[in-house]
Enzyme design. Structure first.
Site, short mmCIF file in Angstrom:
data_model
loop_
_atom_site.label_atom_id
_atom_site.label_comp_id
_atom_site.label_asym_id
_atom_site.label_seq_id
_atom_site.Cartn_x
_atom_site.Cartn_y
_atom_site.Cartn_z
N GLU A 131 16.72 -36.75 -25.88
CA GLU A 131 17.85 -36.58 -24.95
C GLU A 131 18.84 -35.53 -25.46
OE1 GLU A 131 18.41 -38.42 -21.77
OE2 GLU A 131 19.49 -36.54 -21.82
N GLU A 192 25.02 -22.22 -32.50
CA GLU A 192 23.82 -22.38 -33.33
C GLU A 192 24.04 -21.73 -34.68
OE1 GLU A 192 20.90 -24.03 -32.21
OE2 GLU A 192 22.58 -24.57 -30.94
N ASP A 203 18.89 -19.86 -26.49
CA ASP A 203 19.11 -21.31 -26.52
C ASP A 203 18.97 -21.90 -25.10
OD1 ASP A 203 20.46 -23.74 -28.02
OD2 ASP A 203 21.61 -23.46 -26.18
N LYS A 207 16.22 -24.66 -23.33
CA LYS A 207 16.65 -25.85 -22.59
C LYS A 207 16.11 -25.81 -21.16
CE LYS A 207 20.83 -26.35 -25.40
NZ LYS A 207 22.23 -25.91 -25.52
N1 HSE Z 1 24.66 -23.94 -29.46
C1 HSE Z 1 24.43 -24.90 -28.44
C2 HSE Z 1 25.40 -24.63 -27.33
C3 HSE Z 1 24.64 -26.29 -29.01
O1 HSE Z 1 26.34 -23.84 -27.51
O2 HSE Z 1 25.25 -25.17 -26.24
C4 HSE Z 1 24.03 -27.37 -28.20
O3 HSE Z 1 22.67 -27.21 -27.98
#
Ligand code: HSE
Length: 434
Positions: A131, A192, A203, A207
């Site tokens: 999650e 990150e 990133d 996702k």
């Molecule tokens: N670096 C990620 C962000 C952290 O800024 O959303 C959470 O995945």
């Protein structure tokens, strides 16, 4: 409460790891009560045992040797919070193959290897939950795999990188430059280890690959996600966008129509009266459209210690409950293995162009001819900043629906015109109903 115990081994004591450890220590009784089983933090893998930390973990639990955690017979659940592919993948594989449950917040790992790891978990009859990999505190994985699983989801529009949304908000609202805003986001624990992944959309592409895989029940690899970051955006883009009635967001978009899928992450102008335009700072949001739910928006903090800890602990408690009630791990959905991904060239959407041109007669006609010949129909033109000393002006053009391939061809033709001194930016516009 079940008299048994769930022995927890934590890999990583960074920002999120510390939050999870702190809660497991401070709120042990309450969390155990909610899980229906005693939650015992038994081992923690760290890089440096002597480093000073804000979380007070018994030094006997700390180790720098990963086998001390994974091979400990009293550890039944591994919580992987190291991030990245290596060595996290090896640790998770080993844990699952030793029939230990795994909770991870590692989006790269799940986006790239989720299917293989879930198959391994199925073989050894353990749970692998993730999650925390998308959207911080927003329960989007559980929503897609459980609560909304009766739907045929056809659209995802999401803001799923808190760092870049924090930067874009600071640029839009405070006129702050991107570098300063990134520093602030880092100091707040959103970014990150390598902030390039935040700023360049990587990133968010991990996702989105996870969300699209679950929503469309099709295996989407992150390499199939078209990805552009926010580093080309300038203060002027925000000013023009505002004037045109738009906000600029790093949008992660996935659509599935007649089994054809598009998946893309890029900056987009969105109508400023749409709810996604109002998602600010480190907040994330995921908007879904589906046949039964119609349209649903999830909104919450997508980065930072507390929100990620909330998601990871939710998974730990869920596994605790499943063990306490002797439930089998939930079988994972079957995925379509080779879905048809539409190439970016075939995208049709609206566009915003910002160009520097020579401020003289006939220049606009040259530009509109190039666009017209490529069937790019102009919706509006703004010309404001003329500079008599250089004889140049800046124009902003917005288009009706046009083909990405034509837009890219128009750019190379515009760049060749000696009357176009610079193509400053081209941004896609996502026309959505408010
Ligand atoms: N670096 C990620 C962000 C952290 O800024 O959303 C959470 O995945």
């Amino acid at each position: 409460m079940n008299s048994g115990s769930l022995g927890i081994g934590l890999l990583g004591l960074g920002n999120v790891g510390s939050g999870v450890a702190q809660e497991l220590i401070k709120n042990k009784e309450l969390l155990s009560e909610r899980a229906g089983i005693n939650l015992e933090l038994r081992k923690v893998l760290v890089r440096d045992i002597h480093k000073s930390r804000f979380v007070d973990v018994d030094s006997d639990l700390l180790t720098t040797n990963w086998t001390d955690v994974i091979d400990d017979p009293n550890v039944n659940l591994i919580v992987e919070l190291i991030g990245g592919e290596t060595p996290a993948k090896k640790y998770v594989q080993l844990a699952l193959s030793k029939a230990k449950h795994v909770v991870t917040a590692n989006k790269e790992l799940i986006a790239k290897h989720g299917q293989e790891l879930l198959a391994l978990a199925e073989d050894t009859k353990v749970n692998l939950l993730f999650e925390g990999s998308v959207g911080g505190s927003i329960p989007i994985i559980s929503a897609l795999t459980r609560d909304l699983s009766a739907n045929r989801i056809d659209t995802i529009r999401a803001i799923i990188n808190g760092t870049s949304n924090f930067i874009l908000t600071a640029m839009a609202e405070q006129n702050m430059d991107g570098a300063r805003a990134l520093q602030l986001a880092q100091s707040l624990g959103y970014a990150e280890a390598n902030p390039h992944n935040d700023v360049e959309g990587i990133d968010a592409s991990y996702k989105l690959a996870i969300l699209a895989t679950l929503a469309f029940q099709s295996k989407i690899d992150p390499s199939q996600v078209y990805t552009e970051g926010i580093s080309t955006l300038e203060a002027k883009d925000f000013q023009y966008a505002r004037e045109l009635g738009y906000a600029i967001k790093l949008l992660a978009i996935a659509k599935c129509e007649m089994k054809e899928i598009q998946v893309r992450v890029h900056p987009a102008l969105i109508p400023d009266n749409h709810m996604l335009a109002k998602v600010v700072g480190a907040f994330n949001a995921v908007e879904l459209e589906g046949n039964l739910l119609e349209r649903t928006l999830f909104h919450g903090l997508g980065a930072g210690q507390g929100p990620s800890t909330s998601a990871v602990l939710g998974d730990i408690l869920e596994i605790g409950r499943r063990i306490a009630t002797q439930s089998y791990p939930v079988k994972f959905i079957e995925l379509e293995q080779s879905p048809k991904i539409i190439p970016m060239n075939e995208l049709k959407t609206l566009y915003y162009f910002r160009l520097n041109i020579s401020d003289r007669a006939g220049v606009l006609a040259q530009i509109t001819k190039i666009l017209g010949d490529l069937d790019i129909s102009i919706a509006s033109v703004i010309q404001k900043d003329s500079d008599p000393s250089t004889g140049t002006a800046e124009i902003v053009i917005t288009t009706h629906i046009s083909k990405e391939e034509s837009v890219q061809r128009s750019l190379s033709l515009l760049e060749k015109l000696d009357t176009v001194t610079k193509v400053n930016n081209v941004i896609r516009i996502e026309e959505i109903l408010a």
